[in-house]
Design an enzyme around this catalytic site. Structure first.
Site, PDB file in Angstrom:
ATOM      1  N   LYS A   1      47.118  10.062 -37.821  1.00  0.00           N
ATOM      2  CA  LYS A   1      47.597  11.244 -37.107  1.00  0.00           C
ATOM      3  C   LYS A   1      49.113  11.359 -37.168  1.00  0.00           C
ATOM      4  O   LYS A   1      49.666  12.472 -37.216  1.00  0.00           O
ATOM      5  CB  LYS A   1      47.108  11.222 -35.664  1.00  0.00           C
TER       6      LYS A   1
ATOM      7  N   SER B   1      47.382  14.257 -32.782  1.00  0.00           N
ATOM      8  CA  SER B   1      46.983  13.597 -31.547  1.00  0.00           C
ATOM      9  C   SER B   1      48.193  12.969 -30.883  1.00  0.00           C
ATOM     10  O   SER B   1      49.148  12.554 -31.573  1.00  0.00           O
ATOM     11  CB  SER B   1      45.942  12.504 -31.828  1.00  0.00           C
TER      12      SER B   1
ATOM     13  N   TYR C   1      43.594   5.266 -36.646  1.00  0.00           N
ATOM     14  CA  TYR C   1      43.654   6.648 -36.150  1.00  0.00           C
ATOM     15  C   TYR C   1      45.089   7.087 -35.886  1.00  0.00           C
ATOM     16  O   TYR C   1      45.517   8.166 -36.316  1.00  0.00           O
ATOM     17  CB  TYR C   1      42.819   6.752 -34.868  1.00  0.00           C
TER      18      TYR C   1
END
Length: 263
Positions: A164, A147, A160
């Site tokens: 990532k 991401s 997150y």
């Protein structure tokens, strides 16, 4: 012909999280290029729709309904692909995610869960797939979906974004260990118009704000991620390994503001 380098004729791919969104677009793109595809996700009805589209393209599809938050379920996909479709050439690790949460509300367990879902489970499938790729096809291509948040700081993304970022560097490390016979690359999408972004796409003011904060002034199309995956999976991308391709509209800063106040 240069376009022949983008063909995947007679190859077999596993795509996780393929019931909709990016995973579905990637699976269909591979099928258009000639691959047979094992698609996995939690919702059978979603998978059946994608599988039928693959079959309509003249390719074979096999569905696996599984909770891919389970590392063992991820690992099992490799052997299933060989058993049902005859070989394994390509793996796309597309499952992942974590809800935005303020840093001080992000417990160690939440951080561990994000790392497990986004990184450890991808590793489980890689470990299971590599011997089968080497045995049946002599090599292959692994693609991890990371991401843009994995490289850009933004509030609320401690779990997150960290996971990532770890997946991106895992890609580089795995590429070194598995070269020269297996290539490992990643795609780092920005804001793509999928159901995962429906809160943005469905709110005109919010969508406009996100688009204006993106250099290309629009959301991405899932087909644009599928095209990048096809490049990496096919002979066209045969001289790439250990790379993260940023398909994000030119972002240099987050384009979605999470309203987390100052301390």
């Amino acid at each position: 012909m240069i376009l022949d380098r983008f063909r995947l004729d007679e190859r077999v791919a596993v795509v996780t999280g393929a019931g909709r969104g990016l995973g579905a677009a990637i699976a269909l793109g591979f099928a258009e290029a000639g691959a047979d595809v094992l698609i996995a996700a939690r919702t059978e009805s979603d998978l059946e729709k994608v599988a039928q589209q693959i079959r309509d393209l003249g390719r074979r599809a096999h569905i696996v309904v599984a909770d891919l938050a389970d590392a063992e379920a991820c690992a099992a996909l490799a052997a299933t692909a060989v058993a049902e479709l005859g070989r394994l050439d390509i793996v796309v690790n597309n499952v992942g995610g974590a809800m935005p949460t303020p840093l001080l509300d992000t417990s160690p367990r939440r951080l561990n869960d994000a790392f497990g879902f986004n990184v450890a489970n991808a590793h489980a499938l890689v470990r299971a797939a590599v011997p089968l790729m080497l045995e049946g096809a002599g090599g292959g291509s692994i693609i991890n979906i990371t991401s843009a948040v994995g490289r850009m700081p933004g509030r609320g993304f401690a779990a997150y974004g960290t996971a990532k970022a770890a997946l991106a560097h895992y890609t580089r490390l795995a590429a070194m260990d598995l070269s020269p016979r297996i290539r490992v690359n990643a795609i780092a999408p920005g804001s793509i118009a999928t159901s995962a972004l429906e809160i943005v796409a469905g709110d005109e003011a919010m969508r406009t704000a996100v688009e204006q904060a993106t250099p290309l002034r629009r959301l991405g199309d899932p087909a644009e991620i599928a095209a990048a995956a096809l490049f990496l999976a096919s002979p066209a991308g045969g001289y790439l390994t250990g790379k993260v391709i940023e398909v994000d509209g030119g972002l240099i800063a987050p384009n979605l503001d999470i309203p987390i106040p100052d301390l």
